[in-house]
Write an enzyme that holds these catalytic residues in place. Sequence first.
Site, PDB file in Angstrom:
ATOM      1  N   TYR A 152       0.818  -1.217   0.000  1.00 39.01           N
ATOM      2  CA  TYR A 152       0.000   0.000   0.000  1.00 39.01           C
ATOM      3  C   TYR A 152       0.861   1.281   0.000  1.00 39.01           C
ATOM      4  O   TYR A 152       0.349   2.377  -0.197  1.00 39.01           O
ATOM      5  CB  TYR A 152      -0.837  -0.001   1.275  1.00 39.01           C
ATOM      6  CG  TYR A 152      -2.300   0.314   1.101  1.00 39.01           C
ATOM      7  CD1 TYR A 152      -3.211  -0.692   0.817  1.00 39.01           C
ATOM      8  CD2 TYR A 152      -2.793   1.606   1.260  1.00 39.01           C
ATOM      9  CE1 TYR A 152      -4.561  -0.420   0.704  1.00 39.01           C
ATOM     10  CE2 TYR A 152      -4.135   1.883   1.137  1.00 39.01           C
ATOM     11  CZ  TYR A 152      -5.015   0.871   0.868  1.00 39.01           C
ATOM     12  OH  TYR A 152      -6.354   1.153   0.752  1.00 39.01           O
ATOM     13  N   LYS A 182      -0.527 -13.471   5.797  1.00 36.91           N
ATOM     14  CA  LYS A 182      -0.449 -14.550   4.802  1.00 36.91           C
ATOM     15  C   LYS A 182       1.007 -15.013   4.768  1.00 36.91           C
ATOM     16  O   LYS A 182       1.689 -14.991   3.729  1.00 36.91           O
ATOM     17  CB  LYS A 182      -0.926 -13.993   3.445  1.00 36.91           C
ATOM     18  CG  LYS A 182      -1.084 -15.019   2.344  1.00 36.91           C
ATOM     19  CD  LYS A 182      -2.290 -15.926   2.512  1.00 36.91           C
ATOM     20  CE  LYS A 182      -2.236 -17.038   1.483  1.00 36.91           C
ATOM     21  NZ  LYS A 182      -3.307 -18.032   1.672  1.00 36.91           N
ATOM     22  N   ASP A 218      -6.731 -15.840   4.547  1.00 40.58           N
ATOM     23  CA  ASP A 218      -7.865 -16.388   3.794  1.00 40.58           C
ATOM     24  C   ASP A 218      -8.852 -17.109   4.714  1.00 40.58           C
ATOM     25  O   ASP A 218     -10.058 -16.864   4.660  1.00 40.58           O
ATOM     26  CB  ASP A 218      -7.414 -17.273   2.612  1.00 40.58           C
ATOM     27  CG  ASP A 218      -6.289 -18.235   2.950  1.00 40.58           C
ATOM     28  OD1 ASP A 218      -5.863 -18.274   4.124  1.00 40.58           O
ATOM     29  OD2 ASP A 218      -5.827 -18.953   2.032  1.00 40.58           O
ATOM     30  N   ASP A 256      -7.321  -3.275   4.977  1.00 37.03           N
ATOM     31  CA  ASP A 256      -8.256  -2.592   4.073  1.00 37.03           C
ATOM     32  C   ASP A 256      -9.393  -3.549   3.694  1.00 37.03           C
ATOM     33  O   ASP A 256     -10.583  -3.232   3.827  1.00 37.03           O
ATOM     34  CB  ASP A 256      -7.476  -2.148   2.830  1.00 37.03           C
ATOM     35  CG  ASP A 256      -8.262  -1.205   1.940  1.00 37.03           C
ATOM     36  OD1 ASP A 256      -9.329  -0.726   2.359  1.00 37.03           O
ATOM     37  OD2 ASP A 256      -7.802  -0.946   0.811  1.00 37.03           O
TER      38      ASP A 256
HETATM   39  O1  LIG Z   1      -7.242   6.111  -0.478  1.00 35.44           O
HETATM   40  C1  LIG Z   1      -8.116   5.541  -1.103  1.00 35.44           C
HETATM   41  O2  LIG Z   1      -8.616   6.028  -2.116  1.00 35.44           O
HETATM   42  C2  LIG Z   1      -8.671   4.239  -0.607  1.00 35.44           C
HETATM   43  C3  LIG Z   1      -8.285   3.953   0.800  1.00 35.44           C
HETATM   44  C4  LIG Z   1      -9.090   2.888   1.430  1.00 35.44           C
HETATM   45  O3  LIG Z   1      -9.780   2.103   0.797  1.00 35.44           O
HETATM   46  C5  LIG Z   1      -9.055   2.748   2.879  1.00 35.44           C
HETATM   47  O4  LIG Z   1      -8.250   3.381   3.539  1.00 35.44           O
HETATM   48  O5  LIG Z   1      -9.847   1.955   3.420  1.00 35.44           O
HETATM   49 MG   LIG Z   2     -10.780   0.666   2.047  1.00 33.36          MG
END
Ligand SMILES: O=C(O)CCC(=O)C(=O)O
Ligand SMILES: [Mg+2]
Length: 420
Positions: A149, A219, A285, A309
């Site tokens: 991320y 994972k 999972d 997320d």
């Molecule tokens: O920054 C984004 O556009 C998505 C971030 C996201 O999905 C989250 O932090 O849950």
């Molecule tokens: Mg999100």
Amino acid sequence: MAEKITVNNGVLNVPNNPVIPYIEGDGIGPDIWAAASRVLDAAVEKAYNGEKKIDWKEILVGGKAHDKTGEWLPEDSLDAIREYLIAIKGPLTTPIGGGIRSLNVALRQKLDLYTCLRPVRHFTGVPSPVKRPEEVDMVIFRENTEDIYAGIEFQEGTADAKKVIDFIRNEMGSENIRFPETSGIGIKPVSKEGTERIVRSAIEYALAEGRKSLTLVHKGNIMKFTEGAFKSWGYDLAEREFGDKVFTWNQYDAIVEKEGKDAANKAQDEAEAAGKIIVKDSIADIFLQQILTRPKEFDVVATMNLNGDYISDALAAQVGGIGIAPGANINYATGHAIFEATHGTAPKYAGLDKVNPSSVILSGELMLRHLGWFEAAELVLQSMDKTIGSKVVTYDFARLMDNAREVKCSEFADELIKNM
Ligand SMILES: O=C(O)CCC(=O)C(=O)O
Ligand SMILES: [Mg+2]
Ligand SMILES: NC(=O)C1=CN([C@@H]2O[C@H](COP(=O)(O)OP(=O)(O)OC[C@H]3O[C@@H](n4cnc5c(N)ncnc54)[C@H](OP(=O)(O)O)[C@@H]3O)[C@@H](O)[C@H]2O)C=CC1
């Protein structure tokens, strides 16, 4: 007179009239922020008879900032959060496959808001696709600054991507890039420091809130040196820093090896009875299956950025959907925090005064609690329970409930204020 919130050794000093910056957000942001700020103001007014009041200060990030200043994330706005410590925001749009990188992620990285805290609990009467949504009561600690991320990516066909691919193949001897000529590349940094600070926050929270267990979700069977290391570093930290306040599955396994399973089960039972936090782990999972089939077994959860997320949206669905899922991005050391809903800008509903403002309202409720304004936070929760209990809801709940009265976003806020 409006004053700044300050921090001393990690402890907040909150004046009666704190200045709190807010970012309205893109898409549905203006609708939900207008509703949420009215509800939060009403709760504070009612709880403290006008003795306390938030002085909201708008700061620009996202589309509104770009229209007015030509910049998506103006330095002034970052400086305001640095200065005032605590902020709240609506969602911000991130284009897919190109264009600017996520402003939401940038805010977390620039302010080093390493904890993404996302509590998931059920409110009585909220419709759910599962049979026993009341069994879902989990708090996600999502690492917020690292992992795939972090945005370290090289686009297919570029000289940079070729350079990285050549390095991996020629210098590192890896044959595992299946189509080297046409691959984009993403890098997944996961560090010991990053892991330790999120796991530490999660255990401190679990102890302070009288929670029963912490599950490290990873994972690690496949990504051994990132997700697998997260698990090992997490167990080590728990045992090293929290000693006899925790009992880990590492310790359980060691007892099994020496004394057998019965002795290990007995040790775990005793630890539970003594109020110790059971630190366990689950592969991502199967975890996603078990939160549906055995939600009672999970309590506090610590995981890496991308897993967190996915998990937060999946769990939100079990308690009525993303319209009611709050969150906070926190650095416990510096005192900086930005409260925000788990969902995004839902562009098809922008400006329709239609969506559920509960996620931002409950993010505000978390913020009030974080400030120590518990009475106002309780009023928000009580009124949410009462309003949803009387089946006055926005479209997202109305479509899943029998005999509900569907109201607009702003009308839902009116009802909450009436029910305080
Ligand atoms: O920054 C984004 O556009 C998505 C971030 C996201 O999905 C989250 O932090 O849950
Ligand atoms: Mg999100
Ligand atoms: N922290 C942030 O600011 C975040 C930003 N984003 C960004 O938001 C944009 C849109 O993302 P997208 O994937 O569509 O996800 P969204 O979360 O914006 O919306 C997806 C769906 O979730 C439901 N939903 C979202 N918010 C609400 C609400 N308040 N009340 C009721 N239902 C709601 C709607 O479902 P339905 O259609 O079923 O009614 C909506 O169509 C992207 O640019 C993304 O990057 C995404 C997540 C977090």
